[in-house]
Design an enzyme around this catalytic site. Structure first.
Site, PDB file in Angstrom:
ATOM      1  N   LYS A 130       0.867  -1.186   0.000  1.00  0.00           N
ATOM      2  CA  LYS A 130       0.000   0.000   0.000  1.00  0.00           C
ATOM      3  C   LYS A 130       0.894   1.222   0.000  1.00  0.00           C
ATOM      4  O   LYS A 130       2.038   1.164   0.465  1.00  0.00           O
ATOM      5  CB  LYS A 130      -0.893   0.022   1.249  1.00  0.00           C
ATOM      6  CG  LYS A 130      -2.119   0.870   1.086  1.00  0.00           C
ATOM      7  CD  LYS A 130      -3.191   0.118   0.317  1.00  0.00           C
ATOM      8  CE  LYS A 130      -4.402   0.942   0.025  1.00  0.00           C
ATOM      9  NZ  LYS A 130      -5.511   0.092  -0.475  1.00  0.00           N
ATOM     10  N   ASP A 170      -6.952   4.235  -4.664  1.00  0.00           N
ATOM     11  CA  ASP A 170      -7.638   4.056  -3.378  1.00  0.00           C
ATOM     12  C   ASP A 170      -8.298   5.415  -3.115  1.00  0.00           C
ATOM     13  O   ASP A 170      -8.528   6.186  -4.066  1.00  0.00           O
ATOM     14  CB  ASP A 170      -6.651   3.648  -2.270  1.00  0.00           C
ATOM     15  CG  ASP A 170      -7.349   3.122  -1.017  1.00  0.00           C
ATOM     16  OD1 ASP A 170      -7.743   1.952  -0.995  1.00  0.00           O
ATOM     17  OD2 ASP A 170      -7.518   3.899  -0.051  1.00  0.00           O
TER      18      ASP A 170
HETATM   19  P1  NDP Z   1     -13.020   7.539  -2.984  1.00  0.00           P
HETATM   20  O1  NDP Z   1     -11.994   8.576  -2.746  1.00  0.00           O
HETATM   21  O2  NDP Z   1     -13.535   7.329  -4.370  1.00  0.00           O
HETATM   22  O3  NDP Z   1     -14.294   7.782  -2.054  1.00  0.00           O
HETATM   23  C1  NDP Z   1     -14.172   7.854  -0.667  1.00  0.00           C
HETATM   24  C2  NDP Z   1     -15.517   8.175  -0.056  1.00  0.00           C
HETATM   25  O4  NDP Z   1     -15.431   8.067   1.345  1.00  0.00           O
HETATM   26  C3  NDP Z   1     -16.002   9.577  -0.344  1.00  0.00           C
HETATM   27  O5  NDP Z   1     -17.402   9.594  -0.366  1.00  0.00           O
HETATM   28  C4  NDP Z   1     -15.454  10.358   0.836  1.00  0.00           C
HETATM   29  O6  NDP Z   1     -16.190  11.559   1.102  1.00  0.00           O
HETATM   30  C5  NDP Z   1     -15.625   9.351   1.948  1.00  0.00           C
HETATM   31  N1  NDP Z   1     -14.569   9.520   2.975  1.00  0.00           N
HETATM   32  C6  NDP Z   1     -13.240   9.378   2.787  1.00  0.00           C
HETATM   33  N2  NDP Z   1     -12.552   9.625   3.920  1.00  0.00           N
HETATM   34  C7  NDP Z   1     -13.490   9.937   4.829  1.00  0.00           C
HETATM   35  C8  NDP Z   1     -13.437  10.286   6.195  1.00  0.00           C
HETATM   36  N3  NDP Z   1     -12.251  10.379   6.851  1.00  0.00           N
HETATM   37  N4  NDP Z   1     -14.588  10.506   6.830  1.00  0.00           N
HETATM   38  C9  NDP Z   1     -15.779  10.424   6.165  1.00  0.00           C
HETATM   39  N5  NDP Z   1     -15.903  10.109   4.870  1.00  0.00           N
HETATM   40  C10 NDP Z   1     -14.787   9.859   4.220  1.00  0.00           C
HETATM   41  O7  NDP Z   1     -12.393   6.178  -2.420  1.00  0.00           O
HETATM   42  P2  NDP Z   1     -12.803   4.678  -2.727  1.00  0.00           P
HETATM   43  O8  NDP Z   1     -14.253   4.580  -2.974  1.00  0.00           O
HETATM   44  O9  NDP Z   1     -11.856   4.159  -3.742  1.00  0.00           O
HETATM   45  O10 NDP Z   1     -12.423   3.963  -1.355  1.00  0.00           O
HETATM   46  C11 NDP Z   1     -13.368   3.812  -0.306  1.00  0.00           C
HETATM   47  C12 NDP Z   1     -12.923   2.696   0.631  1.00  0.00           C
HETATM   48  O11 NDP Z   1     -12.826   1.468  -0.123  1.00  0.00           O
HETATM   49  C13 NDP Z   1     -11.548   2.867   1.278  1.00  0.00           C
HETATM   50  O12 NDP Z   1     -11.575   2.244   2.553  1.00  0.00           O
HETATM   51  C14 NDP Z   1     -10.623   2.068   0.369  1.00  0.00           C
HETATM   52  O13 NDP Z   1      -9.446   1.675   1.027  1.00  0.00           O
HETATM   53  C15 NDP Z   1     -11.519   0.890   0.035  1.00  0.00           C
HETATM   54  N6  NDP Z   1     -11.199   0.123  -1.153  1.00  0.00           N
HETATM   55  C16 NDP Z   1     -11.060   0.725  -2.369  1.00  0.00           C
HETATM   56  C17 NDP Z   1     -10.783  -0.023  -3.496  1.00  0.00           C
HETATM   57  C18 NDP Z   1     -10.688   0.574  -4.854  1.00  0.00           C
HETATM   58  O14 NDP Z   1     -10.495  -0.187  -5.819  1.00  0.00           O
HETATM   59  N7  NDP Z   1     -10.840   1.875  -5.023  1.00  0.00           N
HETATM   60  C19 NDP Z   1     -10.586  -1.488  -3.403  1.00  0.00           C
HETATM   61  C20 NDP Z   1     -10.842  -2.034  -2.084  1.00  0.00           C
HETATM   62  C21 NDP Z   1     -11.116  -1.240  -1.020  1.00  0.00           C
HETATM   63  P3  NDP Z   1     -15.814  12.924   0.318  1.00  0.00           P
HETATM   64  O15 NDP Z   1     -16.271  12.724  -1.097  1.00  0.00           O
HETATM   65  O16 NDP Z   1     -16.579  13.978   1.028  1.00  0.00           O
HETATM   66  O17 NDP Z   1     -14.332  13.060   0.425  1.00  0.00           O
HETATM   67  O1  2IT Z   2      -7.727  -1.798  -1.030  1.00  0.00           O
HETATM   68  C1  2IT Z   2      -7.629  -2.264  -2.196  1.00  0.00           C
HETATM   69  O2  2IT Z   2      -7.767  -3.480  -2.405  1.00  0.00           O
HETATM   70  C2  2IT Z   2      -7.377  -1.338  -3.287  1.00  0.00           C
HETATM   71  N1  2IT Z   2      -7.322  -0.145  -3.058  1.00  0.00           N
HETATM   72  C3  2IT Z   2      -7.153  -1.866  -4.667  1.00  0.00           C
HETATM   73  C4  2IT Z   2      -5.750  -2.368  -4.849  1.00  0.00           C
HETATM   74  C5  2IT Z   2      -5.366  -2.734  -6.262  1.00  0.00           C
HETATM   75  O3  2IT Z   2      -4.164  -2.972  -6.455  1.00  0.00           O
HETATM   76  O4  2IT Z   2      -6.206  -2.799  -7.156  1.00  0.00           O
END
Ligand code: NDP
Ligand code: 2IT
Length: 454
Positions: A130, A170
């Site tokens: 990460k 992420d």
């Molecule tokens: P994005 O940046 O696309 O979206 C994040 C969302 O969460 C937004 O709505 C944001 O609000 C909100 N958010 C972020 N931080 C906070 C906080 N501290 N308090 C409240 N709300 C918060 O990220 P992702 O959708 O990609 O990621 C979301 C989660 O999924 C994370 O935990 C990430 O690690 C996990 N994840 C992501 C993957 C991926 O492929 N992208 C894969 C597996 C897991 P705002 O818009 O107001 O900032």
């Molecule tokens: O938390 C996760 O699994 C991710 N943010 C995606 C990692 C990846 O390499 O696609």
């Protein structure tokens, strides 16, 4: 007088905390895995002899670097960049990059640690890593974002390659940022190769990668429900967040017949008593991915839609059947869990990484609520990154349907592994936390032993 007993878990965790001070999220993630794994190690002395648990919690390599950049007014800024290359046991280091002001070493270590087990569950040849930065993209112009990404890659490129370490997105890192990072690597190395995943399909990305984490989480929940002869049909669903994972979780849950009655962002939440329409879901994508606004704007646009500033989405007054936390770590605590239980929640699937606090998780488990940990439920994102790497290596493109089918097969397979390792003969209940931790641990630990003391 009651005798105080110090358990092997306590002893182990005291040592972890001593060696990794000020990293509460990392401690939490290690404790959650160790709770399951320590009793298993006691029964299987080969892991004890190889000191596997102590080795598995120590990253192979931690890289910390300076990221200087200039804003549009000519002011100089400096942020801190991280890449924690946690484990290369099963394949090249693999995991996302997060740009958010809350990023620090402990956060990146917890995410890298989780990634090791998650990637093992995908069945694909992927190690765990990460990275990210405490850079805050909010309110920054396109040019500022591009300059930051270029500076970040100028430091990171020394440590990654398609065979060594393949980052992705992420929080705060989506296709836009991946594009700028990819462009800079290509320029430095004069090489077009799959050094990042999450690329746009026009220039080497995989179809469905954008959708895969949200879709995969819903596919996993679908499997858990099917196991108890149930489905999404007619269920009230609450999703936290409105970013990448949340958007496609809302979409797929609705396609499968669920009614999404609430979602959120970092400013508050929205309550939609009649359920989100597909038009509203598209509007969320436009608002968050293009306009980059806050969800309060949606309540102004749609009737019978209410915005609550500063409140978590778990507060909505309606009955909730399925909760899908998709925002960030520790966003669902014991109080929230209690509220959800009162509202009748039957199933919780983590789209985010560690969104549920340890206490809340234990409460769900004690109430026999179907609870899927992120390392199993959200593994569809990194699995599709694995598909992107395979397509890049072979220089071919699979169509939407092919990738979606492969994603569904992987999520079914992960579910099966959880059932195999998490099924309690006594209660008949499936402990998905235990299942995911043990299935991931056994695969990585056995492979570490086979590869010798490295
Ligand atoms: P994005 O940046 O696309 O979206 C994040 C969302 O969460 C937004 O709505 C944001 O609000 C909100 N958010 C972020 N931080 C906070 C906080 N501290 N308090 C409240 N709300 C918060 O990220 P992702 O959708 O990609 O990621 C979301 C989660 O999924 C994370 O935990 C990430 O690690 C996990 N994840 C992501 C993957 C991926 O492929 N992208 C894969 C597996 C897991 P705002 O818009 O107001 O900032
Ligand atoms: O938390 C996760 O699994 C991710 N943010 C995606 C990692 C990846 O390499 O696609």
């Amino acid at each position: 007088m009651k005798e105080l007993t110090v358990t092997p878990l306590d002893l182990f965790m005291n040592d972890v905390v001593d060696k990794n001070p000020n990293e509460p999220e990392f401690h939490q993630a290690v404790r959650e895995v160790s709770e399951t794994v320590i009793p298993y190690i006691e029964e299987n002395p080969k892991y004890k002899k190889a000191n596997i648990l102590q080795r598995i919690i120590e990253p192979e390599r931690t890289i910390i670097f300076r990221v200087p950049w200039m804003d549009d007014q000519g002011n100089v800024h400096v942020n801190r960049g991280y890449r924690v290359q946690f484990s290369s046991t099963l394949g090249p280091y693999k995991g996302g990059l997060r740009f958010h002001p809350s990023v620090n070493l402990g956060v990146i270590k917890f995410l890298g640690f989780e990634q090791v087990f998650k990637n093992a569950l995908t069945t694909l040849p992927l190690g765990g890593a990460k990275g990210g930065s405490n850079f805050d993209p909010k309110g920054r112009s396109e040019n500022e974002i591009m300059r930051f990404c270029q500076s970040f890659m100028t430091a990171l490129h020394l440590h990654i390659s398609k065979h060594t370490d393949v980052p992705a997105g992420d929080i705060g890192v989506g296709p836009r940022e991946i594009g700028y990072l990819f462009g800079q690597f290509k320029r430095i190395h004069n090489e077009f190769s799959g050094i990042l995943t999450g690329k746009r399909p026009n220039w080497g990305g995989s179809f469905i990668r954008l959708e895969s984490t949200g879709y995969g989480t819903v596919y996993f929940i679908q499997e858990m429900l099917a196991e108890v002869n149930d489905s999404f049909k007619g269920k009230n669903v609450v999703v936290s967040g409105s970013g990448n994972v949340a958007q496609f979780a809302m979409e797929k849950a609705s396609v499968l017949g669920g009614k999404v009655i609430g979602f959120s962002d970092s400013t508050g939440h929205i309550h939609v008593p009649n359920g989100m329409s597909f038009d509203m879901i598209e509007e969320v994508k436009f608002l968050k991915n293009e306009k980059r606004g806050t969800i309060s704007e949606l309540a102004e646009k749609y009737s019978d839609t209410w915005y609550y500033e500063g409140e978590r989405v778990w507060n909505i007054p309606d009955k909730v059947d399925i909760a899908i936390p998709c925002a960030t770590e520790n966003e669902l605590d014991e109080n929230d869990a209690r509220k959800l239980i009162e509202k009748g929640v039957r199933c919780v699937g983590e789209g985010a990484n560690m969104p549920t606090t340890t206490e809340a998780m234990h409460l769900f488990q004690s109430e026999n609520i179907l609870f899927a940990p992120g390392k199993a439920a959200n593994a569809g994102g990194v699995a599709t990154s694995g598909f992107e790497m395979a397509q890049n290596s072979a220089r071919i493109t699979w169509d939407h349907e092919t990738v979606d089918k492969k994603l569904q097969t992987i999520m079914k397979n992960i579910h099966r592994q959880c059932v195999t390792y998490g099924n309690s003969q006594k209660s008949g209940h499936i402990n998905y936390v235990r299942g995911a931790n043990l299935a991931g641990f056994v695969k990585v630990a056995d492979s570490m032993i086979e590869q010798g003391l490295v």
